[in-house]
Write a protein that holds these residues in place. Structure first.
Motif, PDB file in Angstrom:
ATOM      1  N   ARG A  10      44.130  21.938  25.891  1.00  0.00           N
ATOM      2  CA  ARG A  10      43.267  20.921  25.293  1.00  0.00           C
ATOM      3  C   ARG A  10      43.622  20.723  23.818  1.00  0.00           C
ATOM      4  O   ARG A  10      43.389  19.652  23.253  1.00  0.00           O
ATOM      5  CB  ARG A  10      41.797  21.326  25.449  1.00  0.00           C
ATOM      6  N   THR A  11      44.147  21.782  23.208  1.00  0.00           N
ATOM      7  CA  THR A  11      44.611  21.649  21.819  1.00  0.00           C
ATOM      8  C   THR A  11      45.726  20.620  21.749  1.00  0.00           C
ATOM      9  O   THR A  11      45.794  19.799  20.832  1.00  0.00           O
ATOM     10  CB  THR A  11      45.123  23.008  21.305  1.00  0.00           C
ATOM     11  N   GLU A  12      46.606  20.652  22.783  1.00  0.00           N
ATOM     12  CA  GLU A  12      47.701  19.673  22.839  1.00  0.00           C
ATOM     13  C   GLU A  12      47.153  18.258  22.959  1.00  0.00           C
ATOM     14  O   GLU A  12      47.609  17.333  22.280  1.00  0.00           O
ATOM     15  CB  GLU A  12      48.609  20.016  24.022  1.00  0.00           C
ATOM     16  N   ALA A  13      46.150  18.080  23.838  1.00  0.00           N
ATOM     17  CA  ALA A  13      45.547  16.749  24.009  1.00  0.00           C
ATOM     18  C   ALA A  13      44.903  16.291  22.710  1.00  0.00           C
ATOM     19  O   ALA A  13      45.010  15.116  22.311  1.00  0.00           O
ATOM     20  CB  ALA A  13      44.518  16.799  25.137  1.00  0.00           C
ATOM     21  N   GLY A  14      44.237  17.228  22.043  1.00  0.00           N
ATOM     22  CA  GLY A  14      43.594  16.877  20.770  1.00  0.00           C
ATOM     23  C   GLY A  14      44.600  16.470  19.717  1.00  0.00           C
ATOM     24  O   GLY A  14      44.354  15.566  18.907  1.00  0.00           O
ATOM     25  N   ARG A  15      45.748  17.115  19.710  1.00  0.00           N
ATOM     26  CA  ARG A  15      46.791  16.788  18.732  1.00  0.00           C
ATOM     27  C   ARG A  15      47.308  15.374  18.936  1.00  0.00           C
ATOM     28  O   ARG A  15      47.462  14.612  17.971  1.00  0.00           O
ATOM     29  CB  ARG A  15      47.934  17.797  18.838  1.00  0.00           C
TER      30      ARG A  15
ATOM     31  N   PHE B 124      45.709  12.965  20.469  1.00  0.00           N
ATOM     32  CA  PHE B 124      44.613  12.034  20.183  1.00  0.00           C
ATOM     33  C   PHE B 124      44.531  11.771  18.679  1.00  0.00           C
ATOM     34  O   PHE B 124      44.337  10.636  18.222  1.00  0.00           O
ATOM     35  CB  PHE B 124      43.297  12.614  20.715  1.00  0.00           C
ATOM     36  N   SER B 125      44.711  12.836  17.894  1.00  0.00           N
ATOM     37  CA  SER B 125      44.671  12.700  16.430  1.00  0.00           C
ATOM     38  C   SER B 125      45.802  11.811  15.940  1.00  0.00           C
ATOM     39  O   SER B 125      45.620  10.998  15.011  1.00  0.00           O
ATOM     40  CB  SER B 125      44.768  14.085  15.777  1.00  0.00           C
ATOM     41  N   LEU B 126      46.983  11.956  16.579  1.00  0.00           N
ATOM     42  CA  LEU B 126      48.115  11.095  16.196  1.00  0.00           C
ATOM     43  C   LEU B 126      47.796   9.625  16.467  1.00  0.00           C
ATOM     44  O   LEU B 126      48.132   8.737  15.671  1.00  0.00           O
ATOM     45  CB  LEU B 126      49.369  11.513  16.966  1.00  0.00           C
ATOM     46  N   ALA B 127      47.151   9.359  17.615  1.00  0.00           N
ATOM     47  CA  ALA B 127      46.801   7.970  17.950  1.00  0.00           C
ATOM     48  C   ALA B 127      45.767   7.416  16.975  1.00  0.00           C
ATOM     49  O   ALA B 127      45.824   6.247  16.575  1.00  0.00           O
ATOM     50  CB  ALA B 127      46.272   7.916  19.386  1.00  0.00           C
ATOM     51  N   CYS B 128      44.797   8.265  16.586  1.00  0.00           N
ATOM     52  CA  CYS B 128      43.785   7.826  15.611  1.00  0.00           C
ATOM     53  C   CYS B 128      44.439   7.474  14.266  1.00  0.00           C
ATOM     54  O   CYS B 128      43.923   6.644  13.509  1.00  0.00           O
ATOM     55  CB  CYS B 128      42.740   8.916  15.409  1.00  0.00           C
ATOM     56  N   ALA B 129      45.582   8.145  14.002  1.00  0.00           N
ATOM     57  CA  ALA B 129      46.306   7.858  12.751  1.00  0.00           C
ATOM     58  C   ALA B 129      47.203   6.636  12.891  1.00  0.00           C
ATOM     59  O   ALA B 129      47.880   6.243  11.927  1.00  0.00           O
ATOM     60  CB  ALA B 129      47.130   9.086  12.351  1.00  0.00           C
ATOM     61  N   GLY B 130      47.252   6.044  14.109  1.00  0.00           N
ATOM     62  CA  GLY B 130      47.999   4.819  14.293  1.00  0.00           C
ATOM     63  C   GLY B 130      49.272   4.950  15.074  1.00  0.00           C
ATOM     64  O   GLY B 130      50.006   3.969  15.250  1.00  0.00           O
ATOM     65  N   ASP B 131      49.583   6.143  15.590  1.00  0.00           N
ATOM     66  CA  ASP B 131      50.812   6.356  16.347  1.00  0.00           C
ATOM     67  C   ASP B 131      50.531   6.479  17.837  1.00  0.00           C
ATOM     68  O   ASP B 131      49.658   7.257  18.243  1.00  0.00           O
ATOM     69  CB  ASP B 131      51.528   7.623  15.868  1.00  0.00           C
ATOM     70  N   THR B 132      51.295   5.736  18.642  1.00  0.00           N
ATOM     71  CA  THR B 132      51.207   5.930  20.092  1.00  0.00           C
ATOM     72  C   THR B 132      51.807   7.294  20.430  1.00  0.00           C
ATOM     73  O   THR B 132      52.880   7.644  19.927  1.00  0.00           O
ATOM     74  CB  THR B 132      51.974   4.830  20.838  1.00  0.00           C
ATOM     75  N   SER B 133      51.104   8.054  21.260  1.00  0.00           N
ATOM     76  CA  SER B 133      51.541   9.425  21.530  1.00  0.00           C
ATOM     77  C   SER B 133      51.332   9.757  23.003  1.00  0.00           C
ATOM     78  O   SER B 133      50.317   9.346  23.601  1.00  0.00           O
ATOM     79  CB  SER B 133      50.757  10.411  20.648  1.00  0.00           C
ATOM     80  N   SER B 134      52.313  10.463  23.593  1.00  0.00           N
ATOM     81  CA  SER B 134      52.248  10.790  25.026  1.00  0.00           C
ATOM     82  C   SER B 134      52.464  12.277  25.251  1.00  0.00           C
ATOM     83  O   SER B 134      53.140  12.951  24.466  1.00  0.00           O
ATOM     84  CB  SER B 134      53.304  10.007  25.818  1.00  0.00           C
TER      85      SER B 134
END
Length: 527
Positions: free
Chosen positions: A70-75, A77-87
């Motif tokens: 879940r830490t990975e998912a949170g990381r 998610f944080s990148l997306a909130c900063a404006g980066d698409t992340s998978s």
């Protein structure tokens, strides 16, 4: 600010009508999240893929549907909130409890150059066998419907089996569990998902010592991928109690990598206790039987000495009163010896120390001797005592003469004991078996005595049972006679049974197999 951005996000979804159809018809699961990760929207595929209706996930953090790191998912998610698409690739738990691998993509949603929300796009990449596929995108709507039905069927099967089943990820944490396992372990689905098997369920060896991760069979399978079957292991319930299980652990592989294991187990506590109690009772019975069989010589020797001395005393010059005492002593000694013989014979049979010694002997001569033995008793009671044998019964048979005589003596003696008027008849018939090298002899003892009630017939051949206690008190006996007869008959390869009617008499029959003479067998073979 979060509230204002959420309002903007909802307004964007409502206003962008040209993209609405693409959003709704997309075969991938799409959740619309606010910047706190709470679900405020979902497309049609979301319910089809996860099993959750939109109303069931509204306001829930999207991360609650995922497991693994879940830490990975949170990381991401944080990148997306900063404006980066992340998978990333993670796993998700469907409402049915089935676990699937997923490709998760977080896409920022912007308004006026500012991120106001996140699209969480979940693509199922796991098929039935655990290999990666892009099922929804590539299979089309027909395949999706079929896969949905298949997933429902799998869930139904998983929850219908009588074994407990749960799955673990590579870290040993529970990722799915069926109803049977939850009932046996005492957990709800919400309580058990995510807990570590080694620390909560399988932390102890049968001897009470603790398992370390490198020695636990389940954790070993996670490491090396080798299936294992374990018997008489210990699992622990939520309430702190333990129970005995047999379990199998098999690896879950994906892209040739071990992603976790499936554990199938059954509660064997009651079965184990029954087996142990049975073994303990059998061991105690064997010890008793072996002890009695071992001391049979020591018991019989002094008894024979007493009888011998009583016989010598009776041969001397005695007064009338002294002779009466001596006769009582001899009679009582014989009675006691008969009782001891019954007990010791029964114990020897139980201990498996009653060897048969077959030899050829004259059957009619043996039967005649038995009748002669009981003739005085029959005359004393005014009973007719007779015997007969079919002409087809061979003159000479091969069996253990002493044990066969013991059976016949016991049955004839019982018949005389419980018959006050009428007759006792001993008979033997030959039952031919065509085209067989063997034949059966049926021995029967018929009397006109007290008979046996139908509801008591089942007690007849049990040890120490007495059907007529009042009569047994009058005549004595151990209640072992018929039990010994049954065991001897079965030891000789035969069967024994009884037909009786209360107040009308009884017929005891037993059948024994015998091998035909070589000349007869040769005649059959070349007939």
């Amino acid at each position: 600010m979060h509230k204002d951005k959420a309002s903007v996000l909802k307004q964007l979804i409502a206003e962008e009508g040209m993209y609405r159809e693409l959003y709704e018809q997309n075969p991938d699961c799409i959740y619309v999240l606010d910047l706190r990760g709470r679900c405020i929207g979902a497309n049609r595929s979301a319910e089809r893929l996860t099993g959750y209706a939109f109303r069931e996930v509204t306001g829930i953090q999207n991360k609650a549907l995922l497991f693994g790191s879940r830490t990975e998912a949170g990381r991401h998610f944080s990148l997306a909130c900063a404006g980066d698409t992340s998978s990333c690739q993670l796993k998700f738990i469907k409402k049915s409890g089935v676990v699937a691998s997923a490709e998760l993509t977080y896409i920022p949603v912007r308004a006026e150059g500012e991120v106001v929300g996140i699209f969480a796009v979940i693509r199922n990449i796991t098929d039935v066998n655990g290999s990666a596929v892009y099922d929804a995108a590539e299979a089309g709507s027909t395949h999706s419907a079929r896969d949905s039905r298949l997933r429902d069927s799998r869930s139904l099967i998983l929850n219908s089996v009588t074994e407990g089943i749960f799955g673990l990820d590579r870290n040993g944490k529970i990722i799915f569990i069926n109803r049977t396992a939850m009932l046996m372990l005492g957990y709800s689905s919400e309580e058990i998902i995510g807990i570590h098997s080694l620390s909560h369920i399988h932390h102890t060896r049968p001897d009470g010592s603790s398992y370390c991760p490198k020695e636990c069979p389940i954790m070993m399978t996670i490491e090396d991928g080798s299936p294992r079957s374990m018997n008489e292991e210990i699992f622990w319930r939520k309430d702190g109690t333990s129970f005995w299980v047999n379990y199998r652990v098999s690896p879950i592989t994906e892209h040739d990598h071990i992603e976790g294991v499936v554990v199938a187990f059954s509660d064997i506590t009651n079965e184990r206790e029954i087996i142990r109690a049975k073994e303990s009772a059998e061991q105690a019975s064997r010890a008793k039987s072996e002890f009695l069989a071992m001391i049979s010589h020591e018991i019989r020797t002094p008894m024979n000495g007493m009888i011998g001395m009583a016989d010598l005393l009776l041969e001397s010059e005695l007064g009338e009163e002294q002779r009466t005492y001596a006769e009582i002593l001899r009679s009582s000694s014989y009675s006691l010896l008969n009782i001891l013989n019954d007990i010791l014979d029964f114990s020897k049979i139980e201990a498996g120390k009653m060897p048969l010694e077959p030899e050829p002997f004259d059957l009619r001569e043996m039967l005649s001797a038995v009748i002669d033995l009981f003739t005085p008793k029959a005359e004393e009671k005014g009973l007719a005592l007779r015997w007969w044998a079919d002409t087809s019964v061979p003159e000479t048979i091969k069996a253990d003469p002493s044990r066969l005589r013991q059976i016949v003596v016991n049955l004839v003696g019982n018949a005389l004991k419980f018959t006050e008027k009428g007759s006792v008849t001993l008979s033997v018939k030959n039952i031919l078996l065509p085209e067989s090298p063997t034949y059966l002899l049926e021995f029967s003892v018929r009397d006109t005595g007290v008979g046996i009630a139908e509801d008591k017939l089942g007690l007849l051949f049990q040890s120490f049972s007495q059907i007529h206690p009042s009569i047994n008190r009058k005549y004595g006996g151990t209640g072992l006679g018929l039990a010994i007869c049954k065991q001897l008959v079965e030891l000789m390869g035969g069967t024994i049974f009884v037909e009786s009617e209360e107040a009308r008499g009884s017929i005891f029959r037993f059948m024994l197999p015998f091998v035909k003479e070589e000349a007869e067998v040769t005649g059959l073979l070349y007939k």
